[in-house]
Every structure is written in structure tokens, then in C-alpha cells.
Write a protein that holds these residues in place. Sequence first.
Motif, PDB file in Angstrom:
ATOM      1  N   LEU A  22       0.818  -1.216   0.000  1.00  0.00           N
ATOM      2  CA  LEU A  22       0.000   0.000   0.000  1.00  0.00           C
ATOM      3  C   LEU A  22       0.849   1.262   0.000  1.00  0.00           C
ATOM      4  O   LEU A  22       0.514   2.249  -0.652  1.00  0.00           O
ATOM      5  CB  LEU A  22      -0.918   0.022   1.225  1.00  0.00           C
ATOM      6  N   ASP A  23       1.949   1.242   0.740  1.00  0.00           N
ATOM      7  CA  ASP A  23       2.810   2.416   0.874  1.00  0.00           C
ATOM      8  C   ASP A  23       3.856   2.513  -0.221  1.00  0.00           C
ATOM      9  O   ASP A  23       4.718   3.383  -0.188  1.00  0.00           O
ATOM     10  CB  ASP A  23       3.501   2.404   2.242  1.00  0.00           C
ATOM     11  N   ARG A  24       3.802   1.586  -1.185  1.00  0.00           N
ATOM     12  CA  ARG A  24       4.757   1.540  -2.291  1.00  0.00           C
ATOM     13  C   ARG A  24       6.201   1.444  -1.793  1.00  0.00           C
ATOM     14  O   ARG A  24       7.110   2.067  -2.322  1.00  0.00           O
ATOM     15  CB  ARG A  24       4.599   2.751  -3.202  1.00  0.00           C
ATOM     16  N   GLU A  25       6.387   0.638  -0.753  1.00  0.00           N
ATOM     17  CA  GLU A  25       7.716   0.425  -0.182  1.00  0.00           C
ATOM     18  C   GLU A  25       8.227  -0.990  -0.467  1.00  0.00           C
ATOM     19  O   GLU A  25       9.261  -1.383   0.029  1.00  0.00           O
ATOM     20  CB  GLU A  25       7.684   0.688   1.328  1.00  0.00           C
ATOM     21  N   MET A  26       7.499  -1.716  -1.274  1.00  0.00           N
ATOM     22  CA  MET A  26       7.856  -3.085  -1.613  1.00  0.00           C
ATOM     23  C   MET A  26       8.735  -3.082  -2.871  1.00  0.00           C
ATOM     24  O   MET A  26       8.484  -2.298  -3.789  1.00  0.00           O
ATOM     25  CB  MET A  26       6.564  -3.870  -1.867  1.00  0.00           C
ATOM     26  N   SER A  42      -9.952 -13.315  -3.724  1.00  0.00           N
ATOM     27  CA  SER A  42     -10.917 -12.281  -3.343  1.00  0.00           C
ATOM     28  C   SER A  42     -10.857 -11.915  -1.850  1.00  0.00           C
ATOM     29  O   SER A  42     -11.027 -10.738  -1.519  1.00  0.00           O
ATOM     30  CB  SER A  42     -12.338 -12.675  -3.761  1.00  0.00           C
ATOM     31  N   PRO A  43     -10.615 -12.855  -0.902  1.00  0.00           N
ATOM     32  CA  PRO A  43     -10.509 -12.426   0.497  1.00  0.00           C
ATOM     33  C   PRO A  43      -9.336 -11.460   0.729  1.00  0.00           C
ATOM     34  O   PRO A  43      -9.460 -10.475   1.457  1.00  0.00           O
ATOM     35  CB  PRO A  43     -10.302 -13.721   1.285  1.00  0.00           C
ATOM     36  N   CYS A  44      -8.210 -11.713   0.093  1.00  0.00           N
ATOM     37  CA  CYS A  44      -7.056 -10.815   0.241  1.00  0.00           C
ATOM     38  C   CYS A  44      -7.328  -9.483  -0.452  1.00  0.00           C
ATOM     39  O   CYS A  44      -6.946  -8.429   0.051  1.00  0.00           O
ATOM     40  CB  CYS A  44      -5.789 -11.455  -0.302  1.00  0.00           C
ATOM     41  N   LEU A  45      -7.995  -9.530  -1.596  1.00  0.00           N
ATOM     42  CA  LEU A  45      -8.342  -8.299  -2.308  1.00  0.00           C
ATOM     43  C   LEU A  45      -9.304  -7.461  -1.463  1.00  0.00           C
ATOM     44  O   LEU A  45      -9.167  -6.239  -1.386  1.00  0.00           O
ATOM     45  CB  LEU A  45      -8.964  -8.622  -3.664  1.00  0.00           C
ATOM     46  N   GLU A  46     -10.237  -8.122  -0.791  1.00  0.00           N
ATOM     47  CA  GLU A  46     -11.175  -7.415   0.083  1.00  0.00           C
ATOM     48  C   GLU A  46     -10.429  -6.758   1.248  1.00  0.00           C
ATOM     49  O   GLU A  46     -10.676  -5.598   1.582  1.00  0.00           O
ATOM     50  CB  GLU A  46     -12.222  -8.389   0.613  1.00  0.00           C
ATOM     51  N   LYS A  47      -9.502  -7.488   1.856  1.00  0.00           N
ATOM     52  CA  LYS A  47      -8.701  -6.942   2.955  1.00  0.00           C
ATOM     53  C   LYS A  47      -7.865  -5.767   2.461  1.00  0.00           C
ATOM     54  O   LYS A  47      -7.754  -4.737   3.128  1.00  0.00           O
ATOM     55  CB  LYS A  47      -7.803  -8.041   3.537  1.00  0.00           C
ATOM     56  N   TYR A  48      -7.293  -5.901   1.265  1.00  0.00           N
ATOM     57  CA  TYR A  48      -6.518  -4.817   0.655  1.00  0.00           C
ATOM     58  C   TYR A  48      -7.396  -3.577   0.493  1.00  0.00           C
ATOM     59  O   TYR A  48      -6.998  -2.462   0.843  1.00  0.00           O
ATOM     60  CB  TYR A  48      -5.974  -5.269  -0.699  1.00  0.00           C
ATOM     61  N   GLY A  49      -8.603  -3.761  -0.026  1.00  0.00           N
ATOM     62  CA  GLY A  49      -9.521  -2.638  -0.227  1.00  0.00           C
ATOM     63  C   GLY A  49      -9.879  -1.956   1.082  1.00  0.00           C
ATOM     64  O   GLY A  49      -9.937  -0.723   1.160  1.00  0.00           O
ATOM     65  N   GLU A  51      -8.052  -1.944   3.922  1.00  0.00           N
ATOM     66  CA  GLU A  51      -6.870  -1.239   4.436  1.00  0.00           C
ATOM     67  C   GLU A  51      -6.578   0.016   3.620  1.00  0.00           C
ATOM     68  O   GLU A  51      -6.153   1.040   4.163  1.00  0.00           O
ATOM     69  CB  GLU A  51      -5.649  -2.166   4.463  1.00  0.00           C
ATOM     70  N   GLN A  52      -6.826  -0.050   2.323  1.00  0.00           N
ATOM     71  CA  GLN A  52      -6.631   1.115   1.465  1.00  0.00           C
ATOM     72  C   GLN A  52      -7.614   2.222   1.856  1.00  0.00           C
ATOM     73  O   GLN A  52      -7.243   3.394   1.924  1.00  0.00           O
ATOM     74  CB  GLN A  52      -6.830   0.710   0.001  1.00  0.00           C
ATOM     75  N   ALA A  53      -8.856   1.853   2.151  1.00  0.00           N
ATOM     76  CA  ALA A  53      -9.857   2.836   2.570  1.00  0.00           C
ATOM     77  C   ALA A  53      -9.483   3.461   3.915  1.00  0.00           C
ATOM     78  O   ALA A  53      -9.624   4.674   4.101  1.00  0.00           O
ATOM     79  CB  ALA A  53     -11.232   2.175   2.649  1.00  0.00           C
ATOM     80  N   VAL A  54      -9.000   2.637   4.846  1.00  0.00           N
ATOM     81  CA  VAL A  54      -8.577   3.151   6.158  1.00  0.00           C
ATOM     82  C   VAL A  54      -7.414   4.123   5.977  1.00  0.00           C
ATOM     83  O   VAL A  54      -7.387   5.200   6.576  1.00  0.00           O
ATOM     84  CB  VAL A  54      -8.189   1.995   7.114  1.00  0.00           C
ATOM     85  N   LYS A  55      -6.478   3.759   5.143  1.00  0.00           N
ATOM     86  CA  LYS A  55      -5.314   4.627   4.888  1.00  0.00           C
ATOM     87  C   LYS A  55      -5.766   5.973   4.320  1.00  0.00           C
ATOM     88  O   LYS A  55      -5.279   7.031   4.734  1.00  0.00           O
ATOM     89  CB  LYS A  55      -4.344   3.920   3.946  1.00  0.00           C
TER      90      LYS A  55
END
Length: 133
Positions: A22-26, A42-49, A51-55
Amino acid sequence: MSCGEPHEKDCSEVLDHLYEYLDREMPEGECADFQVHLDECSPCLEKYGLEQAVKKLVKRCCGHDDVPSDLRSKVMGRIDLIRAGETVPEVSVLEQAKKEQAQREQAAASEKGTGPSEATGSTDARSETARAE
């Protein structure tokens, strides 16, 4: 967490490094593998979405707060220590930064010839003046 499907990169590994992505540090090569996993899972994509919204929410609500200028480098230093498996000092990075900032302010006040209470605008001196009036 695991979605139960076989992936080249395990779900738990993906979620452990979600904020680096998310932070483009990878590293660039790992980003591609990460994106492939998100496209398949899809579960990981949902978690990504989520966390992205929280950020984004945190950035919108807290993005204007002043922080000590060297805090980011200290936080990144701690992250590097953790990744290297080294012992991390007990003092929080924020407390350490606040302490160092107070020391710098005190040194600056000493150079100007003012005491710490004058340099920091102590409320004690103001209360004494108010009581005397």
C-alpha cells in the motif's frame, strides 16, 4: 488467514506485507507477485480494499498534523531493526522524538539566554502574574 485455494504466494504472507504494498515500499519484483495474488484471491483483495480505505481516511483526517521532522527516519530505522531480527529499544519512537525535540528547544533557549519556562511559554509564570494582579 487463508482462502483455502493454492497460490504461489501464501495469503498470510501477503497480508503480512500488505502495508509495504500500500505504501509503495515493496521491491518492484515483489509487487508483481503481490498483484497476481490479489487478482486471484478475493478475500485478500477485500482486505486490501479495506486497508486502502482506512489509509485514505487517516490521510484525510490526520494528514495535516505536524510531526517531528526526523520521526519518519526513526520509524524506518526501527522497522529495519525488526526485519533484521535485532533487539528494538523499549522507548517508543514518538517518545524518543519528543524527548529529543524538548532537548533541542532547551538548548536553543539556553543559547538565547532564556530559561526553559520562558522559552516554552510556561503557564506557571502566567498564573503567578494573574494572581499578583
